[in-house]
Design an enzyme around this catalytic site. Structure first.
Site, PDB file in Angstrom:
ATOM      1  N   ARG A  98      47.346  19.496  81.664  1.00 55.30           N
ATOM      2  CA  ARG A  98      46.913  19.868  80.261  1.00 55.30           C
ATOM      3  C   ARG A  98      45.588  19.171  79.974  1.00 55.30           C
ATOM      4  NH1 ARG A  98      52.398  19.749  80.508  1.00 55.30           N
ATOM      5  NH2 ARG A  98      53.948  20.731  79.352  1.00 55.30           N
ATOM      6  N   HIS A 131      47.144  16.362  76.099  1.00 57.79           N
ATOM      7  CA  HIS A 131      48.685  15.806  76.269  1.00 57.79           C
ATOM      8  C   HIS A 131      49.135  15.975  77.478  1.00 57.79           C
ATOM      9  CE1 HIS A 131      49.536  16.237  71.870  1.00 57.79           C
ATOM     10  NE2 HIS A 131      48.470  17.011  71.583  1.00 57.79           N
ATOM     11  N   ARG A 183      59.151  17.804  74.410  1.00 58.70           N
ATOM     12  CA  ARG A 183      58.491  17.086  75.263  1.00 58.70           C
ATOM     13  C   ARG A 183      57.460  16.242  74.272  1.00 58.70           C
ATOM     14  NH1 ARG A 183      53.092  17.345  77.304  1.00 58.70           N
ATOM     15  NH2 ARG A 183      52.643  16.624  79.336  1.00 58.70           N
ATOM     16  N   ASN A 243      53.052  16.864  66.106  1.00 60.72           N
ATOM     17  CA  ASN A 243      52.582  15.338  66.507  1.00 60.72           C
ATOM     18  C   ASN A 243      53.300  14.051  65.374  1.00 60.72           C
ATOM     19  OD1 ASN A 243      50.575  16.234  68.215  1.00 60.72           O
ATOM     20  ND2 ASN A 243      49.065  15.810  66.791  1.00 60.72           N
ATOM     21  N   PHE A 291      37.513  21.409  67.663  1.00 62.72           N
ATOM     22  CA  PHE A 291      38.439  20.996  68.811  1.00 62.72           C
ATOM     23  C   PHE A 291      37.761  20.392  70.125  1.00 62.72           C
ATOM     24  CE2 PHE A 291      42.446  20.841  71.553  1.00 62.72           C
ATOM     25  CZ  PHE A 291      43.082  19.809  70.917  1.00 62.72           C
ATOM     26  N   HIS A 310      53.772  27.057  72.329  1.00 62.13           N
ATOM     27  CA  HIS A 310      52.928  27.804  71.810  1.00 62.13           C
ATOM     28  C   HIS A 310      53.017  28.078  70.411  1.00 62.13           C
ATOM     29  CE1 HIS A 310      50.017  30.951  71.142  1.00 62.13           C
ATOM     30  NE2 HIS A 310      50.544  31.816  71.571  1.00 62.13           N
ATOM     31  N   ARG A 367      45.067  27.518  67.029  1.00 61.46           N
ATOM     32  CA  ARG A 367      45.766  27.180  68.021  1.00 61.46           C
ATOM     33  C   ARG A 367      46.712  28.303  68.295  1.00 61.46           C
ATOM     34  NH1 ARG A 367      49.618  22.554  65.783  1.00 61.46           N
ATOM     35  NH2 ARG A 367      50.088  22.311  67.986  1.00 61.46           N
ATOM     36  N   TYR A 392      46.854  28.288  72.941  1.00 62.43           N
ATOM     37  CA  TYR A 392      47.650  28.035  73.710  1.00 62.43           C
ATOM     38  C   TYR A 392      48.365  28.983  74.647  1.00 62.43           C
ATOM     39  CZ  TYR A 392      48.721  23.884  70.579  1.00 62.43           C
ATOM     40  OH  TYR A 392      48.152  22.513  70.001  1.00 62.43           O
ATOM     41  N   ARG A 403      46.824  27.372  83.154  1.00 61.29           N
ATOM     42  CA  ARG A 403      47.528  25.998  83.912  1.00 61.29           C
ATOM     43  C   ARG A 403      48.716  26.577  84.654  1.00 61.29           C
ATOM     44  NH1 ARG A 403      51.531  22.710  82.028  1.00 61.29           N
ATOM     45  NH2 ARG A 403      52.087  24.031  80.115  1.00 61.29           N
TER      46      ARG A 403
END
Ligand code: HDE
Length: 712
Positions: A77, A80, A118, A154, A167, A345, A364, A368, A375
């Site tokens: 990632r 994170h 997670r 978070n 970002f 997501h 966002r 995601y 990924r």
């Protein structure tokens, strides 16, 4: 629901299926096979010509094995990257929220929705240490009956920037510097602070980053926040603004910065291991989900903008109301398959929960999905077991890398008649986007209502206890102390701090040896009162559940006293471990008994425990007093404000470490210095001794010692 024409329904045994079944049986029985299901009899030597000849290409097993290995890694990632995951469930307490949301998993009492959570650090690579100064990710996937809902939050309630277009700048600034890739997983370097000094919207979250919140003692002991203002939508389509909060049952507790740095070497997996071991031991961590609700008519009633993710809604203005609880009770079986491949997501929402125009959230919702595509190698990652919804999935999406589903029929379009019109469009329990009236010009401009970057940073600073405030100053001094003195960055940051609070700026400047500018506090008119909810001291239930207690002992120990205290602690859910000069076996008790040893003093360290006990027995205590590791162990525990207990001759070790001057009895039950002592031994050890240890440990640390603790 897919097409009926040509669907492969066949009664004859399918040879391919037979092969697959055989291969599965072989695998179940533990026979080694290739990926094609062919059994192999040898996997330790490649096929060669003779004893010393060349290796042959026709060794398909060797080639398949190495090729698969060559492709084992997927991109980590981009943020994170390092994390730890666990399964569990969420259950609502009641149905009162049904007035505000159609989301059934939040409002159906007794319905347990499975979850996967997670936790993560943000800046470091996959292999970085757990205990770095950083924000922690707290991402929850709810596998609801109406589809997957992801709350990707978070452990801070605010974020560094207001608009998602910033970002990449933020992440580039905090990540290792591009020329030499230094430092790993650390914010204490020039580029981050250069960015901070020029981008004041970061100041509030930076204040959180400098606080104890950035150093969680355990993932089980940190809060979680959805951060953005989201929207709940009722059955009738009525919207209500909402902020989500996770509150841990075990309280919010942190490490001390000096401990963090040492743990990063002693046990880089500290937080991962803690979560794994607690769940494996049946001590299932639990959080309460709470909501702050704001009716739409109150959208503009605050001095800040609800769409600004650098702001909280102080709990004193809008209380947090509990909605339900989440328990994590199962460890994953395979880190890669589950924790690494899970894909969260923000746009995974279910009927009853919707977005707002928060410009960070909007970004966002794009980012995601985009990042998962690279990924996880294509568009079919939702079919991976950890991502798969429990709700049924039917649609006309087809093919792509990693397609697992074999969908029959000829139609993969809507509308169709050949497939019977399937999948059909439902008219109940569907997601309908909230109807919001929006108008305005196309502009590239930050809203004026987002301009105050100072008053909430000030509120946070002024809400801290003395101890917490001291940690914040020390953190700024540490971080800025690592920034090049000649760059001008230190001065610029202190200049920004002076706009928050003059005293803060002055204290940091003094630590750095520079002069502070005069206080020039900006937006004082918006300054909210201090918010007691922001201090984490003495939060949560008074419990010692899962607290780790090191018991230092050697041959000749008072085994009866030791066992008594250990059992009492264990009964309360703590985790006592006997540490000795050897890492295993057992030691001889003074009464001829034998005490099993869990670990060696040299393989562990006091930073890995919450408290230290030294039982009596003169031979044991004298031996330990001559051992540098043992002396350092208790001295360091003292420095880190941990509960220390000693009884009988055990006090010799405390004396060797300079913690007590003589063998005088402490003031049981709980000495306010967190040092609990008793001259008694064996069966005569008073219950007040253990009670004192427990009472002190419940407070996490002995804060009163802050000013007296000597360096270890
Ligand atoms: Fe993330 N973030 N983020 N973020 N974020 C990712 O998604 C991004 C933000 C958070 O355990 C990435 O799958 C943008 C806020 C968590 O798998 C990526 C912006 C919050 C996780 C991404 C933000 C978060 C991520 C990287 C600003 C707290 C880990 C890999 C607009 C509310 C989830 C991935 C896990 C991960 C983008 C800001 C939390 C690149 C563009 C605010 C917990 O898509």
């Amino acid at each position: 629901m897919t097409g009926t024409r040509g669907t492969a329904v066949n009664d004859r045994p399918d040879p391919k299926q037979q092969q697959l079944d055989d291969a599965r049986v072989a695998a179940d029985r533990g026979f080694l096979t290739t990926q094609q299901g062919v059994r192999v009899d040898h996997t330790d030597d490649a096929l060669t010509v003779g004893d010393r000849g060349p290796t042959l290409l026709e060794d398909f097993h060797a080639r398949e094995k190495i090729t698969h290995f060559d492709h084992e890694r997927i991109p980590e990632r981009v943020v994170h990257a390092r994390g730890a995951g666990a399964y569990g469930f969420f259950e609502p307490y009641g149905n009162w929220l049904a007035e505000y949301t159609a989301a059934k998993f939040l409002t159906t009492p007794g319905r347990r929705t499975p979850v996967f959570v997670r936790f993560s650090t943000v800046a470091g690579s996959r292999g970085s240490a757990d205990t770095v100064r950083d924000v922690r990710g707290f991402a929850t996937k709810f596998y609801t009956d109406e589809g997957n809902y992801d709350l990707v939050g978070n452990n801070f309630p605010v974020f560094f920037i207001q608009d998602g277009i910033k970002f990449p700048d933020l992440v580039h600034a905090v990540k290792p510097e591009p020329d030499n890739e230094i430092p790993q997983a650390a914010s204490a370097h020039d580029t981050l602070w250069d960015f901070v000094s020029l981008q004041p919207e970061t100041l509030h979250t930076i204040m959180w980053l400098m606080s104890d919140r950035a150093l969680p003692r355990s993932y089980r002991m940190m809060q979680g926040f959805g951060v953005h203002t989201f929207r709940l939508v009722s059955e009738s389509g009525q919207g209500t603004f909402v902020k989500f909060h996770w509150t841990p049952r075990l309280g919010v507790h942190s490490l001390i910065w000096d401990e963090c740095q040492k743990i990063a070497g002693k046990d880089p997996d500290f937080n991962r291991r803690d979560l794994w071991e607690a769940i494996a031991a049946g001590q299932h961590p639990e959080w309460e989900l709470g909501v702050q609700l704001v009716p739409e008519r109150d959208e503009f009633k605050f001095s800040f903008d609800l769409l600004d993710a650098t702001k909280i809604i102080p709990e004193e203005l809008v209380p947090v109301t509990p909605v339900g609880r989440m328990v994590l009770n199962r460890n994953p079986e395979n880190f890669f398959a589950e924790t690494e491949q899970v894909a969260f997501h923000t746009a995974n929402v279910v009927p009853g929960i919707d977005f707002t125009n928060d410009p960070l959230l909007q970004f966002r919702n794009f980012s995601y999905l985009d990042t998962q595509l690279i990924r996880l190698g294509g568009p079919n990652f939702a079919q991976l077991p950890v991502n798969r919804p429990v709700a049924e999935v039917h649609n006309n999406q087809r093919d792509g890398y990693g397609q697992q589903r074999i969908v029959g029929g000829t139609t993969s379009y809507h509308k169709n008649s050949l497939g019977g019109g399937c999948p059909a469009i439902a008219n109940a329990d569907v997601f309908r986007h909230y109807t919001e009236r929006v108008e305005g010009h196309t502009i590239r401009r930050r809203a004026e209502s987002f301009a105050d970057h100072y008053s909430q940073a000030r509120m946070f600073w002024r809400s801290m206890s003395e101890v917490e405030a001291g940690h914040i100053v020390a953190a700024y001094a540490f971080e800025l102390g690592k920034v090049g003195a000649e760059t001008g960055i230190r001065e610029r940051v202190v200049g920004e701090l002076a706009k928050i609070d003059g005293e803060l700026a002055e204290q940091v400047a003094t630590e750095l040896g520079i002069s502070a500018p005069a206080a020039a506090e900006l937006f004082p008119e918006n300054s909210p009162n201090p918010s007691p909810a922001l201090s984490q001291l003495d939060s949560g239930e008074q419990t010692i559940m899962s607290r780790r207690v090191a018991i230092l002992a050697a041959d000749g120990v008072d085994g009866v006293g030791l066992t008594r205290v250990a059992e009492a602690l264990r009964d309360l859910g703590a985790v006592p471990e006997v540490l000795s000069l050897r890492a295993g076996g057992s030691i001889a008790g003074v009464d001829g008994d034998s005490v099993p040893v869990d670990r060696g003093i040299t393989t562990m360290a006091s930073v890995l425990y919450d408290a230290v006990l030294v039982p009596g027995g003169s031979a044991s205590a004298e031996r330990l007093s001559r051992d540098g590791y043992a002396v350092h162990f208790v001295a360091e525990a003292y420095k880190h404000l941990k509960t220390i207990g000693a009884f009988g001759d055990g006090m010799l070790l405390l004396r060797a470490a300079g913690i007590v001057a003589g063998l005088a009895e402490g003031t049981a039950p709980a000495d306010e210095n967190g040092v609990i002592t008793s001259m008694a031994a064996g069966a005569g050890l008073p219950e007040a001794f253990t009670a004192g240890v427990v009472a002190s440990l419940q407070h996490h640390r002995c804060w009163a010692r802050t000013t007296t603790a000597v360096p270890a």
